[in-house]
Design a protein around this motif. Sequence first.
Motif, PDB file in Angstrom:
ATOM      1  N   THR A   3       0.649  -9.533  12.429  1.00 54.72           N
ATOM      2  CA  THR A   3       1.918  -9.875  13.074  1.00 54.72           C
ATOM      3  C   THR A   3       3.036  -8.938  12.631  1.00 54.72           C
ATOM      4  O   THR A   3       3.861  -8.500  13.440  1.00 54.72           O
ATOM      5  N   ASP A   4       3.045  -8.625  11.342  1.00 58.59           N
ATOM      6  CA  ASP A   4       4.089  -7.742  10.804  1.00 58.59           C
ATOM      7  C   ASP A   4       4.082  -6.373  11.482  1.00 58.59           C
ATOM      8  O   ASP A   4       5.138  -5.754  11.671  1.00 58.59           O
ATOM      9  N   LEU A   5       2.902  -5.880  11.832  1.00 57.35           N
ATOM     10  CA  LEU A   5       2.774  -4.516  12.352  1.00 57.35           C
ATOM     11  C   LEU A   5       2.534  -4.453  13.857  1.00 57.35           C
ATOM     12  O   LEU A   5       2.462  -3.357  14.424  1.00 57.35           O
ATOM     13  N   ALA A   6       2.443  -5.606  14.506  1.00 58.21           N
ATOM     14  CA  ALA A   6       2.089  -5.619  15.930  1.00 58.21           C
ATOM     15  C   ALA A   6       3.124  -4.918  16.797  1.00 58.21           C
ATOM     16  O   ALA A   6       2.769  -4.291  17.811  1.00 58.21           O
ATOM     17  N   ASP A   7       4.393  -5.010  16.427  1.00 56.49           N
ATOM     18  CA  ASP A   7       5.456  -4.489  17.296  1.00 56.49           C
ATOM     19  C   ASP A   7       6.038  -3.168  16.806  1.00 56.49           C
ATOM     20  O   ASP A   7       7.169  -2.824  17.130  1.00 56.49           O
ATOM     21  N   VAL A   8       5.266  -2.408  16.009  1.00 52.28           N
ATOM     22  CA  VAL A   8       5.736  -1.098  15.565  1.00 52.28           C
ATOM     23  C   VAL A   8       4.708  -0.034  15.925  1.00 52.28           C
ATOM     24  O   VAL A   8       3.518  -0.319  16.078  1.00 52.28           O
ATOM     25  N   ASP A   9       5.211   1.193  16.053  1.00 56.38           N
ATOM     26  CA  ASP A   9       4.332   2.323  16.385  1.00 56.38           C
ATOM     27  C   ASP A   9       3.863   3.073  15.151  1.00 56.38           C
ATOM     28  O   ASP A   9       2.771   3.655  15.144  1.00 56.38           O
ATOM     29  N   LEU A  10       4.683   3.096  14.133  1.00 54.67           N
ATOM     30  CA  LEU A  10       4.310   3.806  12.903  1.00 54.67           C
ATOM     31  C   LEU A  10       5.063   3.211  11.723  1.00 54.67           C
ATOM     32  O   LEU A  10       6.057   2.487  11.891  1.00 54.67           O
ATOM     33  N   VAL A  11       4.582   3.535  10.525  1.00 52.06           N
ATOM     34  CA  VAL A  11       5.169   3.024   9.286  1.00 52.06           C
ATOM     35  C   VAL A  11       5.640   4.203   8.450  1.00 52.06           C
ATOM     36  O   VAL A  11       4.914   5.190   8.260  1.00 52.06           O
ATOM     37  N   LEU A  12       6.851   4.084   7.959  1.00 54.61           N
ATOM     38  CA  LEU A  12       7.481   5.114   7.127  1.00 54.61           C
ATOM     39  C   LEU A  12       7.691   4.524   5.741  1.00 54.61           C
ATOM     40  O   LEU A  12       8.168   3.389   5.607  1.00 54.61           O
ATOM     41  N   PHE A  13       7.341   5.277   4.705  1.00 56.54           N
ATOM     42  CA  PHE A  13       7.435   4.791   3.330  1.00 56.54           C
ATOM     43  C   PHE A  13       8.360   5.697   2.529  1.00 56.54           C
ATOM     44  O   PHE A  13       8.162   6.914   2.494  1.00 56.54           O
ATOM     45  N   ASP A  14       9.370   5.107   1.896  1.00 53.35           N
ATOM     46  CA  ASP A  14      10.259   5.878   1.019  1.00 53.35           C
ATOM     47  C   ASP A  14      10.736   4.994  -0.124  1.00 53.35           C
ATOM     48  O   ASP A  14      11.695   4.226   0.009  1.00 53.35           O
ATOM     49  N   ILE A  15      10.045   5.098  -1.251  1.00 55.91           N
ATOM     50  CA  ILE A  15      10.387   4.319  -2.452  1.00 55.91           C
ATOM     51  C   ILE A  15      10.202   5.219  -3.672  1.00 55.91           C
ATOM     52  O   ILE A  15       9.166   5.868  -3.809  1.00 55.91           O
ATOM     53  N   PRO A  16      11.178   5.281  -4.571  1.00 55.96           N
ATOM     54  CA  PRO A  16      11.020   6.087  -5.784  1.00 55.96           C
ATOM     55  C   PRO A  16      10.113   5.412  -6.807  1.00 55.96           C
ATOM     56  O   PRO A  16      10.092   4.184  -6.912  1.00 55.96           O
ATOM     57  N   ASP A  17       9.386   6.213  -7.539  1.00 54.81           N
ATOM     58  CA  ASP A  17       8.475   5.736  -8.581  1.00 54.81           C
ATOM     59  C   ASP A  17       8.948   6.285  -9.924  1.00 54.81           C
ATOM     60  O   ASP A  17       9.836   7.142  -9.979  1.00 54.81           O
ATOM     61  N   ILE A  18       8.340   5.793 -11.017  1.00 57.89           N
ATOM     62  CA  ILE A  18       8.701   6.355 -12.332  1.00 57.89           C
ATOM     63  C   ILE A  18       7.493   6.811 -13.141  1.00 57.89           C
ATOM     64  O   ILE A  18       7.610   7.078 -14.336  1.00 57.89           O
ATOM     65  N   GLY A  19       6.319   6.911 -12.516  1.00 55.47           N
ATOM     66  CA  GLY A  19       5.220   7.610 -13.158  1.00 55.47           C
ATOM     67  C   GLY A  19       4.305   6.821 -14.064  1.00 55.47           C
ATOM     68  O   GLY A  19       3.493   7.405 -14.769  1.00 55.47           O
ATOM     69  N   ALA A  20       4.417   5.476 -14.060  1.00 54.06           N
ATOM     70  CA  ALA A  20       3.548   4.650 -14.898  1.00 54.06           C
ATOM     71  C   ALA A  20       2.659   3.777 -14.015  1.00 54.06           C
ATOM     72  O   ALA A  20       3.126   3.212 -13.029  1.00 54.06           O
ATOM     73  N   ARG A  21       1.396   3.636 -14.393  1.00 52.88           N
ATOM     74  CA  ARG A  21       0.440   2.882 -13.584  1.00 52.88           C
ATOM     75  C   ARG A  21       0.869   1.433 -13.389  1.00 52.88           C
ATOM     76  O   ARG A  21       0.623   0.841 -12.336  1.00 52.88           O
ATOM     77  N   PHE A  22       1.514   0.834 -14.377  1.00 51.25           N
ATOM     78  CA  PHE A  22       1.858  -0.580 -14.217  1.00 51.25           C
ATOM     79  C   PHE A  22       3.209  -0.817 -13.548  1.00 51.25           C
ATOM     80  O   PHE A  22       3.710  -1.940 -13.518  1.00 51.25           O
ATOM     81  N   TYR A  23       3.795   0.225 -12.954  1.00 55.72           N
ATOM     82  CA  TYR A  23       4.974   0.044 -12.102  1.00 55.72           C
ATOM     83  C   TYR A  23       4.471  -0.221 -10.689  1.00 55.72           C
ATOM     84  O   TYR A  23       3.736   0.589 -10.128  1.00 55.72           O
ATOM     85  N   THR A  24       4.868  -1.330 -10.087  1.00 56.09           N
ATOM     86  CA  THR A  24       4.100  -1.873  -8.962  1.00 56.09           C
ATOM     87  C   THR A  24       4.315  -1.192  -7.623  1.00 56.09           C
ATOM     88  O   THR A  24       3.568  -1.457  -6.677  1.00 56.09           O
ATOM     89  N   TYR A  25       5.297  -0.317  -7.484  1.00 50.54           N
ATOM     90  CA  TYR A  25       5.542   0.281  -6.170  1.00 50.54           C
ATOM     91  C   TYR A  25       4.333   1.066  -5.670  1.00 50.54           C
ATOM     92  O   TYR A  25       4.069   1.130  -4.467  1.00 50.54           O
TER      93      TYR A  25
END
Length: 387
Positions: free
Chosen positions: A93-115
Amino acid sequence: MIKFGISILLAERPDWRKQKIALVTNNAATTENDIPSHLALIKAGFNIVKLFSPEHGFNTKGADGEKMPDGFDVATKLPIISLYSEKLKPNATDLADVDLVLFDIPDIGARFYTYLWTLTYLIEACKEYNKPLIILDRPNPIGLDLAQIEGPMLDELNCSSFIGRWDIPLRHSCTLGELALYFNDIKNINASVTVIKCEQLSRSDFFPNWGINFTPTSPAINSFNAAILYPGLGMLEATNLTEGRGTNLSFQMVAAPWLMHASEIQKQLEDVLHIEAITTIPKEAKFAGEICNGLYISPKNYNEFDAVKTGLLLIKLIKDSHPLHFKWQPYLTNANPDGTKHLDKLLGIANSEDLFELPLSDFESTINNLCTVSAFQEKVKPYLLYE
């Protein structure tokens, strides 16, 4: 000056900007001039129809591990779907009405950071529902130098969780774009994934070389110093020591009302750390309202700093010098409601508390071996985007 993936995309103005776009982001994702990515994209004519947000929420203010509700962005009136609630992954349902997904989130380089793990669920969802995924890459603030990769690797069978889903080192020295390409291939997901690279980025770059302001990526990561210490000091969550939440020095200190042997610990770590004895009263989280004795910490040379080894050694020294006070304890989050085996999930190895029962010399030898992960350095090379 470094240019983020968002800036490269804004300059390109591709034809697909008129399609219906779902943007996965938060307010920490900005242009180099501190303009929130979602506002910059909308102003440039990108047809953003909905937003998704990771842990800490769209405004990055949610407490660590706190379930985030759906909502609306006040500025744009766009709906925000939380990916840190009962679900961690977009549904049909979340993706039914979209054509594409764009991702832009900063990370900090550690495996246990959840992004990062939000991104992996997104890759799977885009494959399942046949949506292209475009990742706007960002630098890793604590560096891309492969020589500074530190394990342990993750035991997926026994320690997989939302703070470490798949097998990579604890400090990975990659961008999220690089790891997306890596996992999409080695996990045989085979989603349509495109990474828009940063420009003027080299593997020797750390945040102080970028020439821009540090934007807090979550409430407790409010400076570069917190980010570079986090792969080691993050493990304080599994102890009855405070990592500084509720103060202005989160992940830049260690403290407790019972911490008494600061000078001894300082002497054993003074080669790699600037350490200053402090007192603090956390406003929330562990020891809220109590006077705590602590140590304020910063690396002497971040270009050569082994964050994981140093954090493990710091905990070992405190445990050994305070045997009647130090304890391991659960850490409750939305993704781990009972908080059990938190150190195992952070370190990525089973029965990790047993390591700290070793004599100091054996402990140091063991963690040196665990942190050395040269095989991963070779395995990830085909997916690296920067030199």
